[in-house]
Design an enzyme around this catalytic site. Structure first.
Site, PDB file in Angstrom:
ATOM      1  N   LYS A  72       0.852  -1.188   0.000  1.00  0.00           N
ATOM      2  CA  LYS A  72       0.000   0.000   0.000  1.00  0.00           C
ATOM      3  C   LYS A  72       0.889   1.240   0.000  1.00  0.00           C
ATOM      4  O   LYS A  72       1.789   1.376   0.830  1.00  0.00           O
ATOM      5  CB  LYS A  72      -0.891  -0.026   1.240  1.00  0.00           C
ATOM      6  CG  LYS A  72      -2.254   0.555   1.010  1.00  0.00           C
ATOM      7  CD  LYS A  72      -3.093   0.270   2.232  1.00  0.00           C
ATOM      8  CE  LYS A  72      -4.474   0.784   2.082  1.00  0.00           C
ATOM      9  NZ  LYS A  72      -5.165   0.790   3.373  1.00  0.00           N
TER      10      LYS A  72
HETATM   11  C1  E4P Z   1      -8.498   1.045   3.616  1.00  0.00           C
HETATM   12  O1  E4P Z   1      -7.675   0.688   2.823  1.00  0.00           O
HETATM   13  C2  E4P Z   1      -8.365   2.285   4.416  1.00  0.00           C
HETATM   14  O2  E4P Z   1      -7.148   2.309   5.080  1.00  0.00           O
HETATM   15  C3  E4P Z   1      -9.509   2.426   5.363  1.00  0.00           C
HETATM   16  O3  E4P Z   1     -10.700   2.021   4.717  1.00  0.00           O
HETATM   17  C4  E4P Z   1      -9.630   3.824   5.950  1.00  0.00           C
HETATM   18  O4  E4P Z   1     -10.848   3.916   6.616  1.00  0.00           O
HETATM   19  P1  E4P Z   1     -11.180   5.121   7.620  1.00  0.00           P
HETATM   20  O5  E4P Z   1     -11.404   6.351   6.813  1.00  0.00           O
HETATM   21  O6  E4P Z   1     -12.414   4.672   8.322  1.00  0.00           O
HETATM   22  O7  E4P Z   1     -10.001   5.243   8.528  1.00  0.00           O
END
Ligand code: E4P
Length: 217
Positions: free
Chosen positions: A83
């Site tokens: 990521k």
């Molecule tokens: C997924 O890849 C993200 O890191 C995650 O959905 C972020 O979610 P949030 O905005 O609830 O922290």
């Protein structure tokens, strides 16, 4: 449509994976920090539970550091996806990793331009953040719809992960506008299979069955 779990909680992952409903897992530094476990250890454990892609995020902000981290992390398991944050340095790293055959998930996407550039840089996945965009008064679902249109128009193989999913409506609408994947926190996932009318229907069937059985004694 594929469903990923947005968590590093291995107990929750095992529970939902047992239902055959986990196509992959996404994590980020916040999610890992919540578990209070060693990053490498928890990612390796998740990869051993789930067959599909498991996103592990780099923490360097420069491309060279991101690539170096990625090369280390991908050795932990075969199903790891790196990521990468959506920045100029992130695009550079995504491009380099793509040339090395390392899968990437470009995260923190809030515009069509960002998604398009990430796809051009070779991202395997892009993650538009629905909930966080909704918070600013802009529709996250509309962004997913536009991203899908652009990816299809130009024939990109990049897949859209609807992220920052907070309500069941996000999942339903993401599926309707063509998100390839929704990454869903376990607490929300568990609400997706429930409906008050289902519960009411079961209670009614049970009551009718019991009175029918009673009448046949
Ligand atoms: C997924 O890849 C993200 O890191 C995650 O959905 C972020 O979610 P949030 O905005 O609830 O922290």
């Amino acid at each position: 449509m594929k469903f990923f779990l947005d968590t590093a909680d291995v107990t929750a992952i095992k529970k939902i994976n047992a239902l055959g409903l986990v196509d992959g897992v996404t994590t980020n530094p916040t999610i890992i920090a919540k578990e209070g476990r060693v990053f490498e250890e928890v990612i390796k454990e998740i990869c051993s539970i789930v067959d599909g892609p498991v996103s592990a995020e780099v923490t360097s902000l420069e491309a060279d550091g991101m690539v170096a981290e990625a090369k280390e992390i991908v050795q932990w398991a075969e199903n790891i996806v790196i990521k990468i944050p959506m920045t100029e340095e992130g695009l550079k790293a995504t491009n380099e990793l793509s040339k090395l055959g390392i899968k990437t998930n470009v995260t923190l996407i809030f515009s069509v331009a960002q998604g398009l550039l990430a796809a051009k840089a070779g991202a395997t996945f892009i993650s538009p953040f629905l909930g966080r965009l909704d918070d600013t008064g802009t529709s996250g679902i509309e962004l997913v719809a536009k991203l899908r249109e652009v990816l299809d128009t130009y024939g990109f193989s990049t897949e859209i992960i609807a992220a920052s999913v907070r309500i069941s409506e996000h999942v339903e609408k993401a599926s309707l506008v063509g998100a390839h994947i929704a990454t869903v926190p376990p607490s929300l996932y568990q609400t997706l299979w429930s409906h008050p009318l289902t519960d009411k229907g079961i209670a009614q069937f049970m009551a009718d069955w019991e009175s029918f059985q009673g009448g046949n004694k």
